[in-house]
Design an enzyme around this catalytic site. Structure first.
Site, PDB file in Angstrom:
ATOM      1  NE  ARG A   1      -0.537   1.640   3.789  1.00 16.67           N
ATOM      2  CZ  ARG A   1       0.585   2.335   4.044  1.00 16.67           C
ATOM      3  NH1 ARG A   1       1.723   1.697   4.319  1.00 16.67           N
ATOM      4  NH2 ARG A   1       0.583   3.652   4.014  1.00 16.67           N
TER       5      ARG A   1
ATOM      6  CB  ALA B   1       0.649   7.255  -3.322  1.00 11.77           C
TER       7      ALA B   1
ATOM      8  NE  ARG C   1      -6.189   0.976  -1.976  1.00 18.82           N
ATOM      9  CZ  ARG C   1      -5.541   1.528  -0.953  1.00 18.82           C
ATOM     10  NH1 ARG C   1      -4.240   1.292  -0.782  1.00 18.82           N
ATOM     11  NH2 ARG C   1      -6.177   2.349  -0.111  1.00 18.82           N
TER      12      ARG C   1
ATOM     13  CD  GLN D   1      -3.993   2.471   6.773  1.00 18.09           C
ATOM     14  OE1 GLN D   1      -4.714   2.702   7.753  1.00 18.09           O
ATOM     15  NE2 GLN D   1      -4.466   2.443   5.534  1.00 18.09           N
TER      16      GLN D   1
ATOM     17  CG  ASP E   1      -2.976   8.133  -1.117  1.00 18.49           C
ATOM     18  OD1 ASP E   1      -2.910   8.646   0.010  1.00 18.49           O
ATOM     19  OD2 ASP E   1      -2.698   6.931  -1.348  1.00 18.49           O
TER      20      ASP E   1
ATOM     21  CG  ASN F   1      -2.625  11.698   2.907  1.00 20.87           C
ATOM     22  OD1 ASN F   1      -1.961  10.885   2.254  1.00 20.87           O
ATOM     23  ND2 ASN F   1      -2.446  11.886   4.191  1.00 20.87           N
TER      24      ASN F   1
END
Ligand SMILES: CSC[C@H]1O[C@H](OP(=O)(O)O)[C@H](O)[C@@H]1O
Length: 345
Positions: free
Chosen positions: A54, A56, A88, A186, A227, A237
């Site tokens: 994961r 970006a 995604r 996260q 992102d 984000n």
């Protein structure tokens, strides 16, 4: 846990069993360091969708290697690139990385070499962003961050976390406040894991506790990743970032975004053009597999939100710091940004 070698987050493997992509499975952290070996494109896509891999820039790297895997396996490479790009929607890096390796393949160049080049460029970008971002950190800096924008999300030491690590190494970091970042944690699971490995002074907090830290004057700087950044400076984000930007603005605290130019999308005129991923309601209504809400409860679970450029103090890229975040400043990067589809190479 003391400082140890960098984690091997994404690695190409040419083993006797054939080509594979070895991923540190981030869904198992911080409890277990498990390597997920992807020997086909569907397993790479599954790893992206479940956030085993994961972040970006790291999605751009994984997407590129996924296309290289399809090429190595003699599969339908354009179809693989399309499937990977669609895994995604929000991080522009994913589709960009897949497209870039597909283009190399179609031009008869090595798909694997192009994927390696993406990984090397993001690692180099991390170093440059740390250099450009360090001067923004005050002596004795107490930095608040959200989600994970470290080595588990990008090349090198990451994006936002690379600036924090550089500040620590320069003796300039008093505290890293780590938003746990619901619903997938996260921050608590990954940023805290990286902070411990680097020996950073850090404290994990519930997302809802950030406001009281600002009110107590305990935050000198907010540093987050991104992102996708639109032409007008809007920043997509992890959900919860926008509220931090509003808090920072209200309390007169600088709000800094750290992202490589591979995350800037000039095709997106504003935040309205950035697709926001809506994720599985179960991520909100269950905790560790146990119900956290009545079965069937309606859920709103956007994975990202958009912060308008006027709330962003600066954007740190590998090509410099954008201090006046607006359409003109982002477009000024234009000649050095990845070319848009209608601009040719
Ligand atoms: C360095 S970009 C990291 C960026 O990606 C994260 O999203 P996710 O964990 O869903 O991939 C989050 O928005 C981070 O700021």
């Amino acid at each position: 846990m003391g400082q140890t070698e960098a984690v091997d987050v994404v690695r190409w493997s040419d083993s006797p069993e054939g080509p594979a992509l070895a991923l540190l499975d981030q869904t198992r952290l911080p409890r277990e360091e498990i390597i997920l070996v992807c020997r086909d494109v569907p397993s790479v896509i599954a790893a992206i969708k479940t956030l085993a891999v994961r972040g970006a820039p790291l999605l751009g790297i994984a997407g590129g290697y996924g296309v290289a895997l399809a090429a190595a396996l003699g599969q339908d490479v354009p179809a693989a690139a399309r499937a990977l790009a669609g895994a995604r929607p929000t991080a522009v890096n994913l589709a960009r990385g897949a497209e870039r390796v597909l283009q190399a393949y179609e031009e008869g160049r090595s798909a694997l070499a192009e994927a390696h080049a993406i990984a090397a460029e993001e690692a180099a970008a991390s170093v440059r962003m740390a250099e450009y971002g360090l001067p923004l950190v005050p002596e004795g800096g107490r930095i608040l961050t959200h989600c994970n924008a470290g080595a588990l999300a990008a090349g090198g030491d990451g994006t936002a976390l690379a600036v924090v690590v550089a500040a620590h190494r320069a003796g300039r970091l008093t505290m890293l406040w780590v938003d746990e970042t619901r619903p997938l944690l996260q921050g608590a699971r990954l940023t805290a894991y990286e902070a411990a490995r680097h020996g950073l002074p850090y404290t994990v907090l519930p997302d809802g506790a950030a406001a009281s830290l600002f009110a107590a004057g305990e935050v000198d700087l907010v540093v987050v990743g991104a992102d996708r950044i639109a032409r007008d400076g809007s920043v997509a984000n992890k959900v919860g970032t926008y509220s931090l930007a509003v808090l920072a603005h209200h309390h007169g605290v600088p709000f800094v975004v750290v992202a490589p130019t591979s995350t800037v999308d000039l095709d997106a005129r504003s935040g309205n053009d950035i697709p926001i991923e809506q994720r599985d309601p179960a991520e909100v209504t269950t905790i560790a597999g146990q119900p956290a809400a009545p079965l069937g409860s309606p859920v709103y679970n956007p994975a990202f939100d958009v912060t308008p450029g006027e709330l962003v103090t600066a954007i740190v890229t590998e090509r410099g710091v954008i201090a006046q975040v607006n359409e003109g400043s982002l477009a000024a990067l234009g000649d050095r940004l990845p070319k848009r589809d209608d601009e040719g190479s």
